[in-house]
Design a protein around this motif. Structure first.
Motif, PDB file in Angstrom:
ATOM      1  N   LEU A 176      49.515  -9.301 108.987  1.00  0.00           N
ATOM      2  CA  LEU A 176      49.472  -8.173 109.900  1.00  0.00           C
ATOM      3  C   LEU A 176      48.127  -7.487 109.749  1.00  0.00           C
ATOM      4  O   LEU A 176      47.732  -7.109 108.644  1.00  0.00           O
ATOM      5  N   ARG A 177      47.426  -7.334 110.861  1.00  0.00           N
ATOM      6  CA  ARG A 177      46.115  -6.703 110.867  1.00  0.00           C
ATOM      7  C   ARG A 177      46.031  -5.679 112.003  1.00  0.00           C
ATOM      8  O   ARG A 177      46.916  -5.585 112.850  1.00  0.00           O
ATOM      9  N   GLY A 178      44.946  -4.928 112.018  1.00  0.00           N
ATOM     10  CA  GLY A 178      44.650  -4.056 113.140  1.00  0.00           C
ATOM     11  C   GLY A 178      43.757  -4.767 114.134  1.00  0.00           C
ATOM     12  O   GLY A 178      43.119  -5.782 113.810  1.00  0.00           O
ATOM     13  N   LEU A 179      43.727  -4.246 115.342  1.00  0.00           N
ATOM     14  CA  LEU A 179      42.830  -4.755 116.383  1.00  0.00           C
ATOM     15  C   LEU A 179      42.091  -3.589 117.019  1.00  0.00           C
ATOM     16  O   LEU A 179      42.702  -2.568 117.336  1.00  0.00           O
ATOM     17  N   GLU A 180      40.794  -3.730 117.213  1.00  0.00           N
ATOM     18  CA  GLU A 180      40.027  -2.830 118.065  1.00  0.00           C
ATOM     19  C   GLU A 180      40.111  -3.392 119.476  1.00  0.00           C
ATOM     20  O   GLU A 180      39.701  -4.525 119.727  1.00  0.00           O
ATOM     21  N   LEU A 181      40.656  -2.616 120.409  1.00  0.00           N
ATOM     22  CA  LEU A 181      40.887  -3.080 121.773  1.00  0.00           C
ATOM     23  C   LEU A 181      39.820  -2.564 122.724  1.00  0.00           C
ATOM     24  O   LEU A 181      39.214  -1.513 122.481  1.00  0.00           O
ATOM     25  N   PRO A 182      39.623  -3.246 123.829  1.00  0.00           N
ATOM     26  CA  PRO A 182      38.722  -2.723 124.867  1.00  0.00           C
ATOM     27  C   PRO A 182      39.437  -1.648 125.669  1.00  0.00           C
ATOM     28  O   PRO A 182      40.663  -1.509 125.619  1.00  0.00           O
ATOM     29  N   GLU A 183      38.670  -0.872 126.424  1.00  0.00           N
ATOM     30  CA  GLU A 183      39.273   0.084 127.344  1.00  0.00           C
ATOM     31  C   GLU A 183      40.036  -0.674 128.431  1.00  0.00           C
ATOM     32  O   GLU A 183      39.819  -1.857 128.667  1.00  0.00           O
ATOM     33  N   GLY A 184      40.924   0.028 129.101  1.00  0.00           N
ATOM     34  CA  GLY A 184      41.711  -0.609 130.141  1.00  0.00           C
ATOM     35  C   GLY A 184      43.172  -0.656 129.760  1.00  0.00           C
ATOM     36  O   GLY A 184      43.634   0.021 128.835  1.00  0.00           O
ATOM     37  N   GLU A 185      43.926  -1.474 130.465  1.00  0.00           N
ATOM     38  CA  GLU A 185      45.360  -1.576 130.244  1.00  0.00           C
ATOM     39  C   GLU A 185      45.663  -2.073 128.839  1.00  0.00           C
ATOM     40  O   GLU A 185      45.052  -3.034 128.360  1.00  0.00           O
ATOM     41  N   LEU A 186      46.628  -1.426 128.176  1.00  0.00           N
ATOM     42  CA  LEU A 186      47.011  -1.844 126.834  1.00  0.00           C
ATOM     43  C   LEU A 186      47.855  -3.116 126.905  1.00  0.00           C
ATOM     44  O   LEU A 186      48.751  -3.223 127.748  1.00  0.00           O
ATOM     45  N   PRO A 187      47.605  -4.089 126.024  1.00  0.00           N
ATOM     46  CA  PRO A 187      48.436  -5.301 126.010  1.00  0.00           C
ATOM     47  C   PRO A 187      49.846  -4.987 125.538  1.00  0.00           C
ATOM     48  O   PRO A 187      50.050  -4.145 124.660  1.00  0.00           O
ATOM     49  N   ALA A 188      50.816  -5.651 126.108  1.00  0.00           N
ATOM     50  CA  ALA A 188      52.217  -5.462 125.723  1.00  0.00           C
ATOM     51  C   ALA A 188      52.512  -6.198 124.428  1.00  0.00           C
ATOM     52  O   ALA A 188      51.840  -7.191 124.096  1.00  0.00           O
ATOM     53  N   GLY A 190      40.818 -12.511 129.049  1.00  0.00           N
ATOM     54  CA  GLY A 190      39.438 -12.762 128.643  1.00  0.00           C
ATOM     55  C   GLY A 190      38.780 -11.626 127.908  1.00  0.00           C
ATOM     56  O   GLY A 190      37.674 -11.797 127.362  1.00  0.00           O
ATOM     57  N   ARG A 191      39.396 -10.452 127.880  1.00  0.00           N
ATOM     58  CA  ARG A 191      38.776  -9.331 127.176  1.00  0.00           C
ATOM     59  C   ARG A 191      38.735  -9.593 125.672  1.00  0.00           C
ATOM     60  O   ARG A 191      39.670 -10.161 125.095  1.00  0.00           O
ATOM     61  N   ALA A 192      37.650  -9.143 125.039  1.00  0.00           N
ATOM     62  CA  ALA A 192      37.450  -9.375 123.613  1.00  0.00           C
ATOM     63  C   ALA A 192      38.119  -8.284 122.789  1.00  0.00           C
ATOM     64  O   ALA A 192      38.161  -7.111 123.176  1.00  0.00           O
ATOM     65  N   VAL A 193      38.650  -8.669 121.637  1.00  0.00           N
ATOM     66  CA  VAL A 193      39.185  -7.738 120.647  1.00  0.00           C
ATOM     67  C   VAL A 193      38.591  -8.111 119.296  1.00  0.00           C
ATOM     68  O   VAL A 193      38.121  -9.236 119.103  1.00  0.00           O
ATOM     69  N   VAL A 194      38.621  -7.170 118.363  1.00  0.00           N
ATOM     70  CA  VAL A 194      38.056  -7.402 117.034  1.00  0.00           C
ATOM     71  C   VAL A 194      39.095  -7.056 115.982  1.00  0.00           C
ATOM     72  O   VAL A 194      39.730  -5.996 116.043  1.00  0.00           O
ATOM     73  N   VAL A 195      39.260  -7.929 115.005  1.00  0.00           N
ATOM     74  CA  VAL A 195      40.225  -7.729 113.921  1.00  0.00           C
ATOM     75  C   VAL A 195      39.704  -6.664 112.963  1.00  0.00           C
ATOM     76  O   VAL A 195      38.516  -6.641 112.615  1.00  0.00           O
ATOM     77  N   THR A 196      40.606  -5.780 112.511  1.00  0.00           N
ATOM     78  CA  THR A 196      40.257  -4.761 111.527  1.00  0.00           C
ATOM     79  C   THR A 196      41.237  -4.818 110.359  1.00  0.00           C
ATOM     80  O   THR A 196      42.346  -5.339 110.479  1.00  0.00           O
ATOM     81  N   ALA A 197      40.815  -4.241 109.250  1.00  0.00           N
ATOM     82  CA  ALA A 197      41.715  -4.074 108.110  1.00  0.00           C
ATOM     83  C   ALA A 197      42.690  -2.945 108.405  1.00  0.00           C
ATOM     84  O   ALA A 197      42.528  -2.175 109.355  1.00  0.00           O
ATOM     85  N   LEU A 198      43.719  -2.838 107.578  1.00  0.00           N
ATOM     86  CA  LEU A 198      44.672  -1.744 107.643  1.00  0.00           C
ATOM     87  C   LEU A 198      44.654  -0.981 106.326  1.00  0.00           C
ATOM     88  O   LEU A 198      44.564  -1.596 105.267  1.00  0.00           O
ATOM     89  N   PRO A 199      44.765   0.371 106.381  1.00  0.00           N
ATOM     90  CA  PRO A 199      44.793   1.220 107.553  1.00  0.00           C
ATOM     91  C   PRO A 199      43.489   1.123 108.367  1.00  0.00           C
ATOM     92  O   PRO A 199      42.448   0.769 107.828  1.00  0.00           O
ATOM     93  N   VAL A 200      43.578   1.450 109.660  1.00  0.00           N
ATOM     94  CA  VAL A 200      42.412   1.387 110.529  1.00  0.00           C
ATOM     95  C   VAL A 200      41.524   2.593 110.250  1.00  0.00           C
ATOM     96  O   VAL A 200      42.008   3.721 110.167  1.00  0.00           O
ATOM     97  N   ALA A 201      40.211   2.345 110.114  1.00  0.00           N
ATOM     98  CA  ALA A 201      39.274   3.453 109.901  1.00  0.00           C
ATOM     99  C   ALA A 201      39.194   4.306 111.148  1.00  0.00           C
ATOM    100  O   ALA A 201      39.518   3.880 112.247  1.00  0.00           O
ATOM    101  N   ASP A 202      38.722   5.564 110.986  1.00  0.00           N
ATOM    102  CA  ASP A 202      38.599   6.472 112.124  1.00  0.00           C
ATOM    103  C   ASP A 202      37.708   5.893 113.206  1.00  0.00           C
ATOM    104  O   ASP A 202      37.949   6.069 114.386  1.00  0.00           O
ATOM    105  N   GLU A 203      36.652   5.223 112.796  1.00  0.00           N
ATOM    106  CA  GLU A 203      35.759   4.582 113.751  1.00  0.00           C
ATOM    107  C   GLU A 203      35.326   3.250 113.140  1.00  0.00           C
ATOM    108  O   GLU A 203      35.307   3.100 111.920  1.00  0.00           O
ATOM    109  N   PRO A 204      34.971   2.250 113.955  1.00  0.00           N
ATOM    110  CA  PRO A 204      34.546   0.961 113.426  1.00  0.00           C
ATOM    111  C   PRO A 204      33.434   1.127 112.396  1.00  0.00           C
ATOM    112  O   PRO A 204      32.489   1.879 112.593  1.00  0.00           O
ATOM    113  N   GLY A 205      33.627   0.439 111.278  1.00  0.00           N
ATOM    114  CA  GLY A 205      32.613   0.436 110.242  1.00  0.00           C
ATOM    115  C   GLY A 205      32.789   1.506 109.202  1.00  0.00           C
ATOM    116  O   GLY A 205      32.123   1.500 108.181  1.00  0.00           O
ATOM    117  N   GLU A 206      33.678   2.490 109.447  1.00  0.00           N
ATOM    118  CA  GLU A 206      33.878   3.541 108.444  1.00  0.00           C
ATOM    119  C   GLU A 206      34.765   3.066 107.312  1.00  0.00           C
ATOM    120  O   GLU A 206      35.629   2.236 107.492  1.00  0.00           O
TER     121      GLU A 206
END
Length: 357
Positions: free
Chosen positions: A279-291, A341-357
């Motif tokens: 189980l990981r986090g994902l940084e999502l693009p703007e737009g409709e949220l995936p179900a 086709g939209r790109a997402v990026v895997v993150t650790a958990l807990p998710v940081a406040d902003e990418p890279g923090e």
């Protein structure tokens, strides 16, 4: 659809309701940012009207439930409790639950829509044991979360005097009978669960609000849950998943209790140290949220995993989600794709406040 016992009490405030596991509960009271801040900095009050209770009775109840869950049950004394899971014979998650030990009963608290699956599994394995199971429908739960939760509870009813995790006491709050439980497995830190008879919920809720609790809705709860990496049954993790795929659940498994249904598979994976998925986090693009259940692939189109809960949160500029990913694609920083086709990026958990923090 059922509704929370607090519904009629909250209607005069104009609180919007939403369906959560077949129960109408509050969506939001204030702005999302204000509600999340209440949980992070103060004492947030949450209606958990979507949980239910399964009661075990009979002289073999402790031994039987002990042998069907990942937690220690046989040694519990009245007033004590434990967090655990029911898993199937293949070590896959059927449901998360909290067990309260009463003098003549065990009360299991779990998501309402998982009760029948758990009851069915328990009854399938019952052979000659003197144990019976019944759904108890006349109680409801609210919880206080945040660094000021204990102080607010103490102001409303006096210091709870509970030091051990998952211990509970029957007492009074706002002139009604309640059960108060110390619970470190809600979100972050220690939460205080308050269980009441359905008709008494408004009185307990109002007493907590009058002493400083800030009500928050399900949207804020979900945002906090996703950021902290807490999986929901049947959405983020379930009967296709081992509990060892979630760091949050992994930490709760009792490795000293001995055999239980599914234990052999879980133990083998643990000692090898290599769950096939994570189980990981994902940084999502703007737009409709995936179900929930949306497929994820690599840039080459290979299967990588599935999305769980996706949320927007004021703590981050872009939406985030939970996802169960294959081991090779679970490294933070890995780029994956949604079906559109939209790109997402895997993150650790807990998710940081902003990418890279």
């Amino acid at each position: 659809m059922d509704e929370t016992p607090l519904a009629k009490h909250l209607m005069p405030e104009g609180v919007e309701m939403m369906d959560v596991r077949g129960v109408a509960v509050p969506r939001r009271f204030e702005g999302l940012a204000e509600e999340i801040a209440a949980a992070r900095e103060g004492a947030a009050l949450v209606d958990l009207g979507w949980v239910a209770h399964l009661v075990a009775t009979g002289r073999h109840r402790a031994r039987f439930v002990h042998n069907m869950t990942t937690c220690e049950v046989k040694k519990l004394e009245a007033g004590q409790g434990a967090f655990g899971m029911v898993v199937d014979g293949g070590g896959k998650v059927v449901a998360q639950l909290v067990v309260d030990a009463e003098p003549e009963r065990l009360v299991m608290e779990l998501a309402r829509d998982r009760v029948e699956a758990v009851k069915g599994q328990l009854e399938r394995f019952r052979v000659a044991d003197d144990v019976k199971f019944a759904v108890e429908a006349d109680r409801t739960v609210m919880t206080l979360v945040g660094p000021q939760a204990e102080a607010v509870l103490g102001a409303a009813m006096g210091p709870p005097g509970i030091a051990r995790d998952f211990d509970w006491q029957d007492t009074h709050l706002g002139g009604v009978a309640v059960r108060v439980r110390r619970n470190p497995r809600r979100l972050v830190g220690v939460a205080w669960d308050v269980t009441t008879a359905r008709q008494d919920a408004p009185a307990a809720w109002q007493a907590l609000r009058e002493h400083g609790a800030a009500p928050i809705g399900f949207e804020a709860w979900e945002a906090l849950r996703v950021v902290e990496g807490v999986p929901a049954d049947g959405v983020d993790i379930g009967e296709a998943n081992s509990p060892l795929e979630s760091g949050w659940l992994y930490a709760t498994v009792n490795w000293d209790k001995g055999c239980y249904i599914g234990q052999e598979v879980i133990a083998m994976t643990h000692y090898r140290g290599r769950p096939n998925k994570h189980l990981r986090g994902l940084e999502l693009p703007e737009g409709e949220l995936p179900a929930p259940g949306t497929a994820l692939t690599t840039a080459e189109g290979k299967d990588a995993g599935v999305v769980g809960t996706a949320v927007r949160t004021p703590e981050r500029a872009a939406p985030v989600a939970l996802a169960v990913l294959k081991r090779k694609q679970a490294e933070p920083g890995t780029a994956l794709r949604l079906p559109d086709g939209r790109a997402v990026v895997v993150t650790a958990l807990p998710v940081a406040d902003e990418p890279g923090e």
